[in-house]
Design an enzyme around this catalytic site. Sequence first.
Site, PDB file in Angstrom:
ATOM      1  N   ASP A  67      14.560  51.580  -7.150  1.00  6.48           N
ATOM      2  CA  ASP A  67      13.102  51.033  -7.226  1.00  6.48           C
ATOM      3  C   ASP A  67      12.464  51.456  -5.832  1.00  6.48           C
ATOM      4  O   ASP A  67      12.693  52.211  -5.133  1.00  6.48           O
ATOM      5  CB  ASP A  67      13.371  49.364  -6.977  1.00  6.48           C
ATOM      6  CG  ASP A  67      14.457  49.081  -5.719  1.00  6.48           C
ATOM      7  OD1 ASP A  67      14.638  49.679  -5.361  1.00  6.48           O
ATOM      8  OD2 ASP A  67      14.773  47.927  -5.866  1.00  6.48           O
ATOM      9  N   ASN A 136      18.356  35.949  -4.263  1.00  7.18           N
ATOM     10  CA  ASN A 136      18.210  35.199  -5.517  1.00  7.18           C
ATOM     11  C   ASN A 136      18.730  35.978  -6.925  1.00  7.18           C
ATOM     12  O   ASN A 136      18.505  35.489  -7.991  1.00  7.18           O
ATOM     13  CB  ASN A 136      16.660  35.178  -6.007  1.00  7.18           C
ATOM     14  CG  ASN A 136      16.084  36.611  -6.338  1.00  7.18           C
ATOM     15  OD1 ASN A 136      16.896  37.711  -6.110  1.00  7.18           O
ATOM     16  ND2 ASN A 136      14.839  36.712  -6.219  1.00  7.18           N
ATOM     17  N   HIS A 138      18.936  39.095  -7.646  1.00  6.12           N
ATOM     18  CA  HIS A 138      18.307  40.244  -8.288  1.00  6.12           C
ATOM     19  C   HIS A 138      18.995  41.452  -8.100  1.00  6.12           C
ATOM     20  O   HIS A 138      19.911  41.547  -7.205  1.00  6.12           O
ATOM     21  CB  HIS A 138      16.971  40.417  -8.047  1.00  6.12           C
ATOM     22  CG  HIS A 138      16.860  40.751  -6.631  1.00  6.12           C
ATOM     23  ND1 HIS A 138      15.448  40.691  -5.953  1.00  6.12           N
ATOM     24  CD2 HIS A 138      17.292  41.729  -5.538  1.00  6.12           C
ATOM     25  CE1 HIS A 138      15.539  41.412  -4.744  1.00  6.12           C
ATOM     26  NE2 HIS A 138      16.848  41.802  -4.521  1.00  6.12           N
ATOM     27  N   GLU A 143      13.706  40.651 -10.670  1.00  6.91           N
ATOM     28  CA  GLU A 143      13.617  39.242 -10.371  1.00  6.91           C
ATOM     29  C   GLU A 143      14.038  38.284 -11.297  1.00  6.91           C
ATOM     30  O   GLU A 143      14.182  38.679 -12.671  1.00  6.91           O
ATOM     31  CB  GLU A 143      12.269  39.157 -10.067  1.00  6.91           C
ATOM     32  CG  GLU A 143      11.786  39.752  -8.650  1.00  6.91           C
ATOM     33  CD  GLU A 143      12.401  39.467  -7.241  1.00  6.91           C
ATOM     34  OE1 GLU A 143      13.583  39.236  -7.280  1.00  6.91           O
ATOM     35  OE2 GLU A 143      11.617  39.595  -6.344  1.00  6.91           O
TER      36      GLU A 143
HETATM   37  C1  GLP Z   1      16.177  44.879  -2.015  1.00  6.93           C
HETATM   38  C2  GLP Z   1      16.601  45.767  -2.963  1.00  6.93           C
HETATM   39  C3  GLP Z   1      17.720  45.558  -3.675  1.00  6.93           C
HETATM   40  C4  GLP Z   1      18.828  45.124  -2.803  1.00  6.93           C
HETATM   41  C5  GLP Z   1      18.528  43.990  -1.868  1.00  6.93           C
HETATM   42  C6  GLP Z   1      19.685  43.610  -1.209  1.00  6.93           C
HETATM   43  O1  GLP Z   1      15.706  43.837  -2.414  1.00  6.93           O
HETATM   44  N1  GLP Z   1      15.414  45.949  -3.833  1.00  6.93           N
HETATM   45  O2  GLP Z   1      18.021  46.517  -4.684  1.00  6.93           O
HETATM   46  O3  GLP Z   1      19.932  44.655  -3.582  1.00  6.93           O
HETATM   47  O4  GLP Z   1      17.364  44.446  -1.320  1.00  6.93           O
HETATM   48  O5  GLP Z   1      19.463  43.883   0.385  1.00  6.93           O
HETATM   49  P1  GLP Z   1      20.369  43.652   1.275  1.00  6.93           P
HETATM   50  O6  GLP Z   1      21.597  44.394   1.487  1.00  6.93           O
HETATM   51  O7  GLP Z   1      19.597  43.705   2.622  1.00  6.93           O
HETATM   52  O8  GLP Z   1      20.653  42.202   1.419  1.00  6.93           O
END
Ligand code: GLP
Length: 272
Positions: A67, A136, A138, A143
């Site tokens: 993304d 959440n 995702h 989302e």
């Molecule tokens: C962002 C990314 C996700 C990732 C998430 C978790 O939202 N778009 O792909 O899974 O962060 O991040 P963290 O590892 O900082 O909890």
Amino acid sequence: MEVIILPSADAACFLAARIVSDTVRRTPNSVLGFATGKTQERVYDYLVEIQKKESIDYHEVTSFNLDEYIGLAVSDANSYRFYMQKHLFERINIREENTFLPDGNAVDIDSECQDYETRIASFGGIDLQLLGIGENGHLAFNEPFSSLLSRTRAKALTQQTLAQNRKNFPDPEKMPTRAITVGVGTILDTKRCILIATGESKARILAEAIEGPLCAKVTASALQLHPKCTVITDEAAASKLAQHEYHRWTFTHEPEWKKYHLMLRKEFVDIA
Ligand code: GLP
């Protein structure tokens, strides 16, 4: 789906990095799927460490990220391109022209999304995909209530995701509220995927994703449909899983994991 529970976040990230490194050594022209987020930073540190120690060659590797924010310059420290350059690409011998992220500054976002799907397919699909999970539930920026068959597209970020990621932005008002994300269907098409979840803040949602019903409210639950998905977690994130003992047994007894079990015991003293 297989779930591997390890005593620490370090051990979980090391195992993920070990699997990626072994994949590249076995198949030098692998197509890898990379993720961003705090959790992956440690995975990338281990990847770099192993690459240096064992001279793993990334020259023929192609990579696709999950993304990218819409409307953020790639030079912005919060863009995912910037993140990948900093945490991984500039530290290994991957060729920059072989690294792909969605272009969040494209004039025509819809055709950029379609092109991204076409480009992934033109490389024969993704051999190994790394994933994190949002609080959440995702996957990437899919989302809650994303279609479980979705493909790459623009998505509005939820208030929860904005709050979770806003802390990284020096001026929170300038945080983008939309992103391009591969779809849940795109992720389900990967040949193998590894979800890494660490820390207590992920415990509730991880249990819902793994042991709860398949539902668009928790898009990570779609991984229950993936033919080869491994969830690697530390004790804290696994603390709400009901099938804890079974998962532990898998790692110590299943033939595929035996060599990794032995390897991890050498690296981490707290592994029994
Ligand atoms: C962002 C990314 C996700 C990732 C998430 C978790 O939202 N778009 O792909 O899974 O962060 O991040 P963290 O590892 O900082 O909890």
